[in-house]
Each structure stands twice: as C-alpha cells, then as structure tokens.
Scaffold this motif. Structure first.
Motif, PDB file in Angstrom:
ATOM      1  N   PHE A  88      50.352  45.076  44.332  1.00 36.98           N
ATOM      2  CA  PHE A  88      50.640  44.203  45.471  1.00 36.98           C
ATOM      3  C   PHE A  88      51.686  44.877  46.366  1.00 36.98           C
ATOM      4  CE2 PHE A  88      49.485  41.536  41.813  1.00 36.98           C
ATOM      5  CZ  PHE A  88      48.288  41.026  42.302  1.00 36.98           C
TER       6      PHE A  88
ATOM      7  N   GLN B 117      53.166  39.068  48.773  1.00 38.81           N
ATOM      8  CA  GLN B 117      52.053  38.184  48.451  1.00 38.81           C
ATOM      9  C   GLN B 117      52.594  36.902  47.820  1.00 38.81           C
ATOM     10  OE1 GLN B 117      48.660  39.103  49.167  1.00 38.81           O
ATOM     11  NE2 GLN B 117      49.834  40.644  50.287  1.00 38.81           N
TER      12      GLN B 117
ATOM     13  N   VAL C   5      42.369  32.395  39.464  1.00 36.92           N
ATOM     14  CA  VAL C   5      42.537  33.609  40.267  1.00 36.92           C
ATOM     15  C   VAL C   5      41.434  34.580  39.859  1.00 36.92           C
ATOM     16  CG1 VAL C   5      44.066  35.493  40.924  1.00 36.92           C
ATOM     17  CG2 VAL C   5      45.033  33.258  40.348  1.00 36.92           C
TER      18      VAL C   5
ATOM     19  N   GLY D 253      39.506  38.206  40.151  1.00 35.75           N
ATOM     20  CA  GLY D 253      39.791  39.590  40.497  1.00 35.75           C
ATOM     21  C   GLY D 253      39.022  40.537  39.608  1.00 35.75           C
TER      22      GLY D 253
ATOM     23  N   ARG E  78      42.353  45.165  39.737  1.00 42.54           N
ATOM     24  CA  ARG E  78      42.783  44.529  40.977  1.00 42.54           C
ATOM     25  C   ARG E  78      44.131  43.843  40.837  1.00 42.54           C
ATOM     26  NH1 ARG E  78      40.084  47.367  42.710  1.00 42.54           N
ATOM     27  NH2 ARG E  78      42.162  48.001  43.373  1.00 42.54           N
TER      28      ARG E  78
ATOM     29  N   LYS F 263      45.099  41.328  37.953  1.00 44.71           N
ATOM     30  CA  LYS F 263      45.223  40.074  37.214  1.00 44.71           C
ATOM     31  C   LYS F 263      46.354  40.155  36.193  1.00 44.71           C
ATOM     32  CE  LYS F 263      41.016  39.914  35.651  1.00 44.71           C
ATOM     33  NZ  LYS F 263      40.564  41.227  36.190  1.00 44.71           N
TER      34      LYS F 263
ATOM     35  N   LEU G 224      49.712  39.939  37.776  1.00 39.16           N
ATOM     36  CA  LEU G 224      50.159  38.577  38.079  1.00 39.16           C
ATOM     37  C   LEU G 224      50.830  37.952  36.854  1.00 39.16           C
ATOM     38  CD1 LEU G 224      47.221  37.080  40.183  1.00 39.16           C
ATOM     39  CD2 LEU G 224      49.520  37.635  40.970  1.00 39.16           C
TER      40      LEU G 224
ATOM     41  N   TYR H 203      42.130  31.460  44.027  1.00 37.56           N
ATOM     42  CA  TYR H 203      42.590  32.639  44.758  1.00 37.56           C
ATOM     43  C   TYR H 203      41.657  33.801  44.448  1.00 37.56           C
ATOM     44  CZ  TYR H 203      47.047  30.331  45.801  1.00 37.56           C
ATOM     45  OH  TYR H 203      48.014  29.472  46.272  1.00 37.56           O
TER      46      TYR H 203
ATOM     47  N   LEU I 112      41.592  38.124  44.465  1.00 36.49           N
ATOM     48  CA  LEU I 112      42.313  39.389  44.581  1.00 36.49           C
ATOM     49  C   LEU I 112      41.400  40.387  45.288  1.00 36.49           C
ATOM     50  CD1 LEU I 112      43.973  39.636  41.041  1.00 36.49           C
ATOM     51  CD2 LEU I 112      44.873  38.590  43.131  1.00 36.49           C
TER      52      LEU I 112
ATOM     53  N   THR J 293      46.267  45.778  46.606  1.00 38.52           N
ATOM     54  CA  THR J 293      45.529  44.523  46.453  1.00 38.52           C
ATOM     55  C   THR J 293      46.186  43.451  47.298  1.00 38.52           C
ATOM     56  OG1 THR J 293      44.774  45.040  44.210  1.00 38.52           O
ATOM     57  CG2 THR J 293      44.828  42.718  44.825  1.00 38.52           C
TER      58      THR J 293
ATOM     59  N   VAL K 165      46.175  39.142  48.083  1.00 39.29           N
ATOM     60  CA  VAL K 165      45.806  37.835  47.545  1.00 39.29           C
ATOM     61  C   VAL K 165      45.304  36.948  48.682  1.00 39.29           C
ATOM     62  CG1 VAL K 165      46.599  35.802  46.293  1.00 39.29           C
ATOM     63  CG2 VAL K 165      47.552  38.049  45.749  1.00 39.29           C
TER      64      VAL K 165
END
Length: 653
Positions: free
Chosen positions: A15, A19, A32, A34, A38, A40, A43, A627, A629, A637, A639
C-alpha cells in the motif's frame, strides 16, 4: 468489547499511498477481496502491527520491519511506513498510531529506523506506561491468535488433542488466558504463599514453647529445607519454561521457515554448481588457448599437402634414376654393387635392355628426399573440430552460469525476508536445547521428590504438635490449617470453573461445528479434553480418528467461535484465506455461520475461494461492506470500496 472502526495505512507493504478502510459499527461481516500478492496478509499484519509493533509472515515467523516498507516507494528513496487504527473498547473511543521512520537516508536494517507509537483515548493522549497498560488490558498479545489468524495455521489446534505435543500447551495456555483462568490461578498461588508463611509462623511459635521446642525446631528445619527445594523447583521450572520457549521458538522458526529451508538448501546446491561451472570454464579456457596456439597449422595444411606431393613426386623420380644408375653400374662391372653377386652375361644382356637410351644421372644427395623428410616432420593436423567443441562447451558453460545466476537471484529474492545463517544456527542449537531440557527435567523430578519428602516430614511433625495445647501455638496451627484448606478449596474451585468452562466451550463449539459440517447426521458433536482439544464424536459414541485437513479446519473454526462466545474478552475475528482446505459445501456452511462466531468479522479472501455474488447470496444483509484490493503494479495496491456491483475509490483522501 473490542470493536475496530477504521484502518489507515501508508507505505505499508504493497500500500504505497495512504489507504483507508472503514468498518461498520453494527454486527456483521466485512469482506476484502484480493488476488494473491495483492496485500490481504498485509492488511492483517497492519492491524497486528498497530497493536503489537510486530509483523508476521506465513507460518507466524516474525518479519524484519525493514522489509515492510513499500518497495515501489523505497525504489524512489522513500522509506518507512505508518499505520493508524481506530477502535472502541467498552464504549470508549481510541486511536492508535504506530510509525516506523528512517533515521538515515538509505536504511538497510531495522536499526536504521526510529519507531514511535501514540494512543489517544477520547481527547487525551496516554503516556508511555499508561499506553502499554491500556493496550495490554484491551488486547493482550498472548490471545491475539484467537482474533487475528491465518487460515493456513488452523491445523495447529489439532495439537491440543495430544499430551506429548509441544505446541498444544502453548495454545492451551492462551485459551485459559482468554477465558480468564490465570486470574484465579494467581489468587490460589497467593493463598498458597500465605499458607507457607503461616506454616513457618507455626514452627517458630512451637520452637519457643516448652515441651514442643524440639518438634518446633525440627519443623522449622523441615519447612526451611522444603522451601529451599521449592525455590530450586521454581528456578528449574523457570529454566525449563525458558528452554521450552526457546525450543518452541526454534521449532516454530524452523517450521515456519521450512519453505525457506528448502530454498536455502537449493541455493547452496545452485551456488556450488555455479562455482563448479566457473572452475570448469577456466579449465576449458586453458584448453582453448592451447588449441588456438596450434590452430595456425591447419591454415597451412593444403599448402603443406601440395608441397609434400610435389616433393614426393620429385623424390620418386630421383629414386628411380638412382635405381637405374645402380643397375647400369652392375651391368658394367658384372657384379651387383649391393649384394656383390656375380651377374652372368645372359642376365647382363637382359638387364641392359631395361635401361633407357637417355639415362638421367641422379643428384649425389636428393634435395627432394631431404625436403620431403622435413615436410613430413611438420604437424599439419586440423584441430578446428576440437576448437569448435571447446567453443561450444564454453558457450554452454556461460549460458549455464547465466541460468544459475538468475536462479540464484530468484532464490535470494525468496530469502530476502529470511536469515540463512540464523536458520543454520537454529538447526545446530536445537539438539543442545533438547539436551539441556532433559537435564533440567531430571533435576526437577529429583527436587520434587525431595520437597515431597520434606513435606511428609513436616506433616508428621505437625501431627505431633496437634497433641499440644498451648494457646499461641494452637492459634498458629489453626491459621496455617485454615490457609492450607482455603488454598485446597480454591484449587477445587478453579478446577470446577475450568470444567464448567470446558463444558460451555464444548457445547458452543458443537453447535457451531454442526452448523458448518456437511455430516450433520453422522456426527453427534464435539468432545473436549483437559487441554481444550476437540474430538469429533460419531453418533455411535466413538471419536473419529484420522481426521482430514478439512475436518481439522472446521473444528478449529468452531473452537474460535466458542471461545469468542465464552470469553470475558471479546472482539473482532479477522481471518486471512480461511477456506483453502474446504470443499464448496463446507465453505458455504462456514460462510453462513460466520456471523454466529463473532459480532464483527473481517474476511480476507480471493474470489477463486468464494465468488462475490455467492458471498452476497450466502450472507445477505449480514454482509455489511465489501472492499477490493486493486493492482496498480507488482509493488503497488490500492483499496477500493465496492458498492452496488461497482468499485468506488477509497484510497488517499
């Protein structure tokens, strides 16, 4: 109850830009989506980093913070990252900000970063000690595995079924922590300590009284000796705990680095092969140089061949002329000049007819013969084939080296988050730790036996004191007895509370399990053991042996939900890729059961696991927010919030 409200990241993992994810303030599921790579797991790690300042990779291996900085930003000379997490706890709003910023222009290790953290409670900013105390109260790191977890690690909970497991006790301890058992254990320990003090007081009082002096002194000695053994037991237990933790860390490190271990072994193999190819290249370069030093001879081959043929023809003519000369001389003398044999007239006449009319006199020494001999000495071998082979071998070696260097670079990239030297040392030190554990366990058994013997001696001495009737000594004995009995009662209460907890966890887990399993008719439910391990019970009353990975997955999810329902501390469940081991039917059941596991569920998935339309159909109104990604580049990436089938930018704002 802990409730996440907002997550904000900048240059954290993939990111690159700022974001933001907002989480609804009502019970339900946030999803979410992705694809792989990407972000995940990043996060999940952002939430973990905000609370604890650590980041984990697959397999619970702690990552170096230097590797967390967004690589695209780092390529442009911008390092560091920050995470802001908003949450509520028991109705109070909090904002937790944690940053990792470089101290030097181009950092290369964690030491090159300055770490900072800020916790705001309402409108007030907490001081360092208050902050750490508050965070530990809200979300202890020891229980984070039940709230933030990678679906790939759910099989660890199978270890709770085995008494000789190394991982099981660690998980079991974490379960008791989330259920509030340690508080009761500390109270029981306090009572035990008070009882020990009362025992010593009883012995001191008895030693002062006539008639009990000898017994009192003996009881003092027995009590002091028992305490010495208990202190040694405590020291050994602490040492054993340290060694066990070290072994667990090494095992966990090696297990989590199993893939890296294979990569490291492959890297060592490729590196050796590359060194061998380089050495072989030097050998063939030397061979080629030797061959090239003789290559000019092949260029003269045709010229030398023609010269040889001409010299050979001339030498042949000279030889034939010499033969005729010798024949003529033999005819004239009537005797062979070579073998000195007489030639009769008839033979002389016949030989004379063989002589040419114009005989050529050969040279005294044939220059053709000399020239031919010199030409025969010249090595005109053609080594062009050898040179071609050497060139081809060198070409193959160089191409092979390039391939190995590229492979080595790929392996180094895979090992960029690993520490090969540490892995080697860890493998070497594990046996040493196991040996030390064996020694400490043996010493612990011996000290425990000695302490038990001293306690038996002390008990016999107390029984002797019971025959006395002095008021002071009697008061001390009554106090000691009451405290010992209270500690025993409290221990019984703890055991009963734990049994009731296990029963509640078993009942809740069974309900969740039956909601998620596809074998609803064959399975009666789950059965819990002392360590909170759950066995699948068949309707015939027997436990299922050899459970599949998918079954373990479902049982672990049921345990997670049951702990959420029965623990004093409750909070969100954030799951990363939890459906990898499940078939379509089990996945459907698990998704529908998610809202029953916790009030706030944040699900990180890729659409190959569950299609978006299917997710919406299964969760209905309980799906609160989605969401996506999005890939900007391999290292970047973004969001986006998904709304009514289309995606709305939700990044920097």
């Amino acid at each position: 109850m802990l409730w996440l409200t907002r997550l904000e990241m900048e240059r954290f993992g993939p990111f690159a830009e700022r974001q933001v994810l907002d989480f609804p303030n009502e019970p339900g599921v946030t999803v979410v989506y992705g694809e792989n790579m990407r972000g995940k797991t990043s996060l999940l790690n952002a939430i973990r980093y905000a609370f604890f300042g650590t980041v984990l990779s697959r397999g619970s291996r702690e990552r170096r913070l230097h590797t967390i900085s967004n690589r695209e930003s780092s390529a442009h000379g911008v390092f560091g990252f920050s995470v802001s997490l908003g949450f509520t706890f028991d109705g109070q709003e909090y904002e937790l900000v944690r940053e990792c910023q470089p101290k030097v222009r181009r950092p290369t290790s964690d030491d090159d970063y300055e770490k900072s953290v800020m916790l705001r409670c309402g409108r007030s900013v907490c001081g360092p000690q208050e902050r750490e105390r508050t965070l530990h109260q809200i979300f202890p790191k020891e229980v984070s595995r039940f709230f933030l977890f990678d679906g790939e690690l759910l099989q660890e909970y199978e270890e709770l079924l085995y008494s000789d497991s190394d991982t099981g006790p660690k998980i079991s301890g974490a379960i008791e922590r989330i259920l509030g058992v340690p508080i009761l254990k500390r109270a029981k320990l306090h009572l035990t300590q008070l009882g020990a003090e009362a025992d010593k007081e009883e012995a001191r009082e008895a030693a002062k009284q006539k008639g009990t002096e000898q017994v009192g002194i003996a009881l003092q000695q027995a009590t002091e000796q028992k305490e010495e053994h208990l202190r040694e037991i405590g020291r050994l237990e602490k040492k054993l705990e340290e060694l066990s933790r070290l072994r667990s860390e090494i095992d966990q490190y090696l297990d989590s680095n199993q893939r890296y271990s294979g990569v490291l072994e492959e890297r060592d193999k490729v590196s050796k092969a590359l060194d061998q190819a380089r050495r072989e290249e030097k050998v063939y370069q030397t061979k080629l140089q030797d061959a090239m030093s003789q290559a000019w001879r092949s260029l003269l081959r045709d010229t030398i061949k023609a010269a040889r043929e001409a010299a050979n023809e001339e030498a042949q003519r000279d030889f034939e002329a010499l033969v005729l000369k010798l024949r003529a001389e033999a005819i004239d003398r009537g005797q062979c000049g070579t073998c000195e044999q007489e030639i009769n007239p008839k033979m002389r006449a016949r030989l004379k007819r063989t002589l040419p009319k114009d005989q050529v006199t050969p040279p005294r020494v044939s220059t053709a013969m000399t020239r031919l001999a010199d030409l025969q000495k010249f090595n005109d071998s053609d080594n062009s084939g050898e040179i071609r082979q050497l060139w081809q071998r060198l070409k193959d070696l160089r191409l092979d080296q390039i391939a190995k260097e590229d492979h080595l670079s790929d392996l180094d990239n895979q090992l960029s988050e690993a520490d090969p030297e540490t892995m080697r040392r860890s493998k070497a030190s594990r046996n040493d730790v196991l040996d030390k554990i064996g020694v400490v366990k043996a010493a612990l058994i011996a000290e425990t036996k000695k302490a038990e013997q001293k306690e038996q001696n002390a008990q016999r001495l107390r029984e002797k004191l019971d025959a006395t009737s002095t008021s002071d000594a009697g008061t001390s004995r009554v106090k000691a007895r009451i405290l010992r009995d209270a500690a025993a009662v409290f221990q019984a209460a703890v055991d009963q509370y734990k049994a009731e907890l296990r029963t509640r966890v078993e009942e809740t887990a069974t309900k969740l399990f039956k909601s998620m399993t596809t074998e609803k008719h064959d399975y009666a439910g789950l059965s819990i053991n002392e360590s909170y391990g759950l066995s699948i019970m068949h309707r015939e009353g027997t436990a299922e042996d050899g459970r599949s990975a998918g079954a373990e997955h479902v049982v672990a999810l049921a345990l997670m939900g049951a702990l959420q329902k029965n623990a004093p501390l409750r909070g969100p469940i954030v799951m990363d890729s939890p459906f990898g081991r499940l078939d379509e039917s089990h996945t459907t059941n698990v998704i529908q059961t998610l809202p029953e596991m916790a009030q706030q569920v944040i699900l990180l998935v890729y659409e190959a696991e569950v299609e978006r339309s299917r997710m919406r159909q299964l969760l209905g109104k309980r799906l609160l927010r989605e969401y996506q990604l999005e890939r900007v580049s391999a290292r970047h990436t973004r969001v986006s919030k998904v709304s009514k089938g289309r995606e709305v930018g939700h990044g920097a704002r």
